[in-house]
Design a protein around this motif. Structure first.
Motif, PDB file in Angstrom:
ATOM      1  N   LYS A  34       0.762  -1.161  -0.079  1.00  0.00           N
ATOM      2  CA  LYS A  34       0.195   0.000   0.048  1.00  0.00           C
ATOM      3  C   LYS A  34       0.756   1.285   0.133  1.00  0.00           C
ATOM      4  O   LYS A  34       1.939   1.348   0.820  1.00  0.00           O
ATOM      5  CB  LYS A  34      -0.851  -0.044   1.293  1.00  0.00           C
ATOM      6  CG  LYS A  34      -1.796   1.286   1.494  1.00  0.00           C
ATOM      7  CD  LYS A  34      -2.812   1.236   2.611  1.00  0.00           C
ATOM      8  CE  LYS A  34      -3.566   2.165   2.662  1.00  0.00           C
ATOM      9  NZ  LYS A  34      -4.719   1.854   3.757  1.00  0.00           N
ATOM     10  N   GLY A  54      -5.854  -6.024  -5.878  1.00  0.00           N
ATOM     11  CA  GLY A  54      -5.668  -4.997  -5.397  1.00  0.00           C
ATOM     12  C   GLY A  54      -5.937  -3.809  -6.201  1.00  0.00           C
ATOM     13  O   GLY A  54      -6.861  -3.992  -6.865  1.00  0.00           O
ATOM     14  N   GLU A  99      -3.658  -0.268  -2.202  1.00  0.00           N
ATOM     15  CA  GLU A  99      -3.568  -1.484  -1.258  1.00  0.00           C
ATOM     16  C   GLU A  99      -2.480  -2.188  -1.437  1.00  0.00           C
ATOM     17  O   GLU A  99      -2.093  -2.075  -2.628  1.00  0.00           O
ATOM     18  CB  GLU A  99      -5.007  -1.846  -1.160  1.00  0.00           C
ATOM     19  CG  GLU A  99      -5.524  -2.467  -2.293  1.00  0.00           C
ATOM     20  CD  GLU A  99      -7.011  -3.033  -2.311  1.00  0.00           C
ATOM     21  OE1 GLU A  99      -7.613  -2.473  -1.619  1.00  0.00           O
ATOM     22  OE2 GLU A  99      -7.411  -3.508  -3.073  1.00  0.00           O
ATOM     23  N   SER A 101      -1.036  -5.015  -3.256  1.00  0.00           N
ATOM     24  CA  SER A 101      -1.391  -5.223  -4.773  1.00  0.00           C
ATOM     25  C   SER A 101      -0.447  -6.256  -5.504  1.00  0.00           C
ATOM     26  O   SER A 101       0.656  -6.374  -5.259  1.00  0.00           O
ATOM     27  CB  SER A 101      -1.702  -4.046  -5.486  1.00  0.00           C
ATOM     28  OG  SER A 101      -2.831  -3.078  -5.083  1.00  0.00           O
TER      29      SER A 101
END
Length: 193
Positions: A34, A54, A99, A101
């Motif tokens: 993130k 994500g 976030e 991902s």
């Protein structure tokens, strides 16, 4: 992870398993935390990425230094700065993970090689580029011709469930308004329901 990529490209072309395996081979899975930056303005974009998990925001800084979000890339979307990638110029876009991902990434060199060795791949990316151009045209028309209320409702339809993952500032940046004005729109819509 490659199942998702296969499902995605199967919407556009029919690729036998053997050719898909050759297509998928150069892709590398990259994980981003993130707030991690995938691409920064001024760098050269050397990849295209297929999001398998994500969410990312793709944005630029306007002349006043404010973020203007072009789009959010969620699962099964592609990320890149196409101008930088194709024309080998410094990127004007920033790509940031919103976030934790994951992305399957392919270099321009590997993609160009696939164009030569698997003819269907050139067709795949031509179709995807056409769809991307249509989406960009619709985005421009929305920004220039629709009210902020309508753009917000369009955002909710285009990205179902994403509103809960984003800050009010991020949504406002996408809509081209202030977060204070977004609050007013939300209140207005809530009263109308």
């Amino acid at each position: 992870m490659f199942d998702l990529l296969y499902k995605n490209i199967s919407r556009y072309i029919d690729l036998p398993e053997e050719e898909f395996n050759r297509f998928a081979a150069p892709f590398q899975l990259k994980k981003f935390k993130k707030k991690e930056i995938v691409l920064s303005e001024g760098d050269y974009c050397l990849f295209e990425g297929f999001v398998t998990k994500g969410c990312f925001k793709i944005y630029y800084l306007n002349e006043n230094g404010f973020e203007q979000t072009l789009y959010f890339a969620v699962k099964e979307w592609w990320i890149t700065d196409i101008d930088s990638l194709v024309n080998h110029v410094p990127a004007i876009l920033n790509i940031e993970a919103l976030e934790d991902s994951e992305v399957l990434m392919i270099s321009k060199r590997d993609k160009d090689y696939l164009y030569k060795t698997i003819p269907q791949i050139e067709k795949l990316f031509r179709i995807m580029n056409q769809k991307s151009s249509v989406a960009l045209q619709r985005r421009i028309l929305s920004l220039t011709g629709k009210t902020a209320d309508k753009r917000y409702l369009e955002f909710l339809r285009k990205y179902p469930g994403l509103e809960q993952k984003l800050t009010q500032q991020q949504i406002a940046s996408y809509l081209g308004i202030t977060h204070e004005f977004l609050s007013k729109i939300r209140k207005k819509i809530a009263l109308e329901e």
